[in-house]
Design a protein around this motif. Structure first.
Motif, short mmCIF file in Angstrom:
data_model
loop_
_atom_site.label_atom_id
_atom_site.label_comp_id
_atom_site.label_asym_id
_atom_site.label_seq_id
_atom_site.Cartn_x
_atom_site.Cartn_y
_atom_site.Cartn_z
N MET A 1 -0.73 0.12 7.04
CA MET A 1 -0.17 1.47 7.13
C MET A 1 0.31 2.04 5.80
O MET A 1 0.64 3.21 5.73
CB MET A 1 1.01 1.47 8.11
N THR A 2 0.38 1.23 4.75
CA THR A 2 1.02 1.77 3.55
C THR A 2 0.09 2.62 2.70
O THR A 2 0.56 3.45 1.94
CB THR A 2 1.61 0.65 2.67
N LEU A 3 -1.21 2.39 2.81
CA LEU A 3 -2.12 3.23 2.04
C LEU A 3 -2.54 4.41 2.90
O LEU A 3 -2.71 4.28 4.11
CB LEU A 3 -3.34 2.42 1.60
N ASN A 4 -2.70 5.55 2.26
CA ASN A 4 -3.12 6.73 3.01
C ASN A 4 -4.58 6.56 3.43
O ASN A 4 -5.46 6.41 2.58
CB ASN A 4 -2.95 7.97 2.13
N PRO A 5 -4.85 6.61 4.74
CA PRO A 5 -6.20 6.30 5.21
C PRO A 5 -7.28 7.30 4.75
O PRO A 5 -8.45 6.94 4.71
CB PRO A 5 -6.07 6.33 6.74
#
Lengths: 325, 324
Positions: free
Chosen positions: A102-106
């Motif tokens: 979840m920490t990287l912007n998809p």
């Protein structure tokens, strides 16, 4: 003792919810010196992550830091405004989050997410920022970093994503890294590689590290110092060998006793009876007393900080002085 | 990509075909145009002549077959009333509707997204709550009533804006457009606003919901932890994530606005397709009804195709087909 990178004094972060005040972090003090690694240990819900967010000023309402000082290289972070904090975040203080999914912007490419971090703090060209991003990816062991820069997060495995997040944290060679369970989802080999990289950084660049985890075995190999958290409070601190070999607080004792490899083969795994208390409207007194084999009437009062041995702190009326079996 | 396109095209052909069958049967059920088209005093022979001239004496399947053959050559029949090709009638009216609908869509995006962002970022502020409150009116007030009110206030009482027609037009690509002249634009303000109102509210609420949903996510916190500016967090990180549902809805709304601009066009006497279809239904001008519905179906197919293509731009996880 070298200079202190971070010195936290009496920090409290409370969440003001409709149901009442949640004292997620309650009057904690600890410090990390330059190039040292502090392991912040505790069960889920003990306030470890909130501590991390408090340090970089990212506690969202209804939570807020109520009291205490966070001295980072002598400056009190709780006194800084948002703009000044932003200059430090990602630059001098970096954070590695728990969940790699979840920490990287998809929907943004890896290079976009890395280059923006470089350019937010350093006045460099896009090309230079890109090179630095590529080098950082290589440093955390991502093969063919040049090509991987143009990938999207979903094209990476969970472990790779975590490494990308770590690479982003390393971009500015920060003075302090707050790592929230950074290696939990990784293979042991990758974990070892990253731990080695982090230790090298601490040694060579003098980065101070706060390693938030529940995994005592990682802490044993990596950390210099340890702080054990329980129900929003730090119950025991000290040098890692000291605390692990000679835990004073009954909770630390129980925590070490629960590590499976310490239990004799064939015997029942040891566990601490009961559950972590709800942090909502926590009563006064030692929070561990309902689960503690040594608790008595005295524990209904708040145990003060005591300094049983040089370099250690403890919050307990009845420290356990015998060795762990 | 190409096989995906090909598959979509084949699907589109079948959808169109199915549509023609339904429409063709439908218009035959709703009534006999002869009763309306010829004068009541006409005698039996005159009547038979008219029926034969319109091809209505043939069985339904033969009429349908004739229509299909014509459609393949781009001929969707001649209007019973105007005695002109139905397609030409629609093409004449289409620019008026198109510019009205597209202006309305533009307004809903340009006004709806910023207001939605604001309401999402500051949900408990007075302005944020006011925006949300007013937006409820935006889609719950019936558009004919809002149209009448607009005319009453801005045309009748204040006399600021013209209330009927397209005003002065100018030519571009061989078509007359209102938006190219100041007078035409003035004529467009009220009908476009009227048409856009519901959509502004929709886009606004959708944007706000997206912002509320995305802000607590870890990627937002991580972006903030990197020390990038708050505006970049909102306009690059969050906005790109919430564009996916917005594009879907706006895409469908374009089709809806063009197809159902009828009410607004009637209120403001805007000479678009909506008025044409209502008039045609009143006199049971079958070829125009069929041709109009075919155009609308085609429009929806094209819009859906564009929306699907946009998904791949917005969300890297969406792939039109497997690489291998």
């Amino acid at each position: 003792m070298s200079e202190l990178t971070l010195d936290v004094q009496g920090l409290s972060t409370h969440f003001f919810t409709r149901a009442g005040v949640v004292k997620a972090v309650d009057d904690i003090s600890f410090s990390v010196a330059r190039g040292r690694v502090l392991g912040l240990v505790g069960e889920s819900g003990s306030g470890k992550s909130v501590t991390g967010f408090s340090l970089i000023g990212l506690v969202d309402p209804p939570g807020r830091i109520t009291t205490g000082k966070i001295l980072f290289q002598g400056r009190d972070l709780t006194k800084l405004d948002e703009r000044e904090l932003r200059d430090l975040r990602g630059n001098r203080i970096a954070m590695i989050f728990q969940d790699p999914m979840m920490t990287l912007n998809p929907v943004l490419r890896i290079d976009t997410q890395m280059i923006e971090t470089v350019m937010a703090h350093d006045n460099v060209s896009r090309e230079v920022a890109r090179q630095r991003s590529r080098d950082a990816l290589g440093m955390v062991g991502i093969p063919s970093p040049e090509e991987r820069l143009t990938s999207y997060p979903h094209q990476f495995s969970g472990g790779m994503r975590k490494r990308v997040a770590i690479a982003i944290a390393l971009l500015h060679r920060p003075d302090l890294i707050i790592a929230d369970e950074p290696t939990t989802a990784l293979d042991v080999t990758i974990q070892a590689q990253i731990l080695a990289e982090v230790q090298r950084l601490a040694r060579e660049v003098g980065t101070a590290l706060i390693w938030i985890t529940h995994d005592l075995s990682v802490i044993a190999g990596l950390a210099d110092d340890i702080a054990v958290m329980y129900a929003g409070r730090i119950v025991e601190t000290g040098a890692v060998e000291e605390v692990l070999d000679r835990p004073l607080h009954p909770y630390t004792h129980g925590l070490i006793g629960s590590v499976p490899s310490r239990n004799a083969r064939g015997s029942r795994l040891r566990q601490i009876p009961g559950m972590t208390p709800s942090l909502l409207n926590l009563p006064v007194g030692c929070a561990f007393r309902s689960r503690c084999p040594r608790a008595d009437a005295a524990c209904a009062a708040d145990p003060p900080d005591s300094f049983p041995v040089e370099g250690r702190t403890l919050r307990c009326f009845h420290p356990q002085l015998e060795m762990v079996a | 990509m190409t096989t995906w396109m090909l598959r979509r095209l084949i699907q589109a052909v079948f959808v169109m075909l199915a549509m023609t069958v339904i429409v063709f049967i439908g218009v035959n059920v709703i009534g006999d145009p002869i009763e309306i088209l010829i004068s009541p005093e006409a005698d039996q022979a005159e009547r038979a002549r008219a029926v034969a001239a319109l091809g209505l004496d043939k069985p339904l399947w033969e009429q349908y077959w004739k229509f299909l053959l014509g459609a393949l050559q781009g001929d969707l029949g001649r209007s019973f009333v105007f005695n002109e090709p139905a397609l030409k009638l629609i093409a004449q009216r289409m620019p008026a509707t198109l510019e009205l609908a597209l202006t309305a869509v533009l307004m809903s995006v340009v006004i709806g997204i910023p207001l939605g962002l604001y309401a999402g970022l500051k949900p408990s502020s007075l302005a944020g709550r006011t925006i949300m409150g007013v937006s409820i009116l935006g889609f719950s007030l019936p558009s004919f009533w809002v149209g009448l009110m607009l005319i009453m206030v801005f045309a009748v009482q204040l006399g600021w804006l013209p209330s009927t027609g397209r005003g002065q037009t100018a030519e571009l690509f061989g078509v007359q457009w209102s938006f190219l002249t100041a007078n035409g634009l003035a004529h467009m303000v009220m009908p476009a606003t009227n048409l856009a109102l519901g959509n502004i509210a929709l886009v606004l609420r959708l944007t706000r919901a997206g912002v509320r949903e995305n802000l607590p996510m870890d990627y937002v916190k991580f972006a903030r932890a990197k020390g990038i500016s708050p505006s970049r967090v909102v306009f690059v990180h969050v906005l790109k994530n919430i564009m996916i549902p917005i594009v879907t809805v706006v895409g469908l709304e374009i089709g809806g606005l063009i197809a159902f601009a009828v009410v607004t066009e009637s209120v403001f006497a805007w000479p678009g397709m909506g008025k044409l279809i209502i008039d045609s239904i009143n006199v049971l001008d079958r070829p125009v009804i069929v041709a109009y519905l075919m155009m609308i179906v085609l429009l929806f197919i094209v819009i859906n195709l564009i929306v699907d293509l946009l998904y791949t731009v917005l969300d890297p996880r969406v792939r039109l087909e497997n690489k291998e």
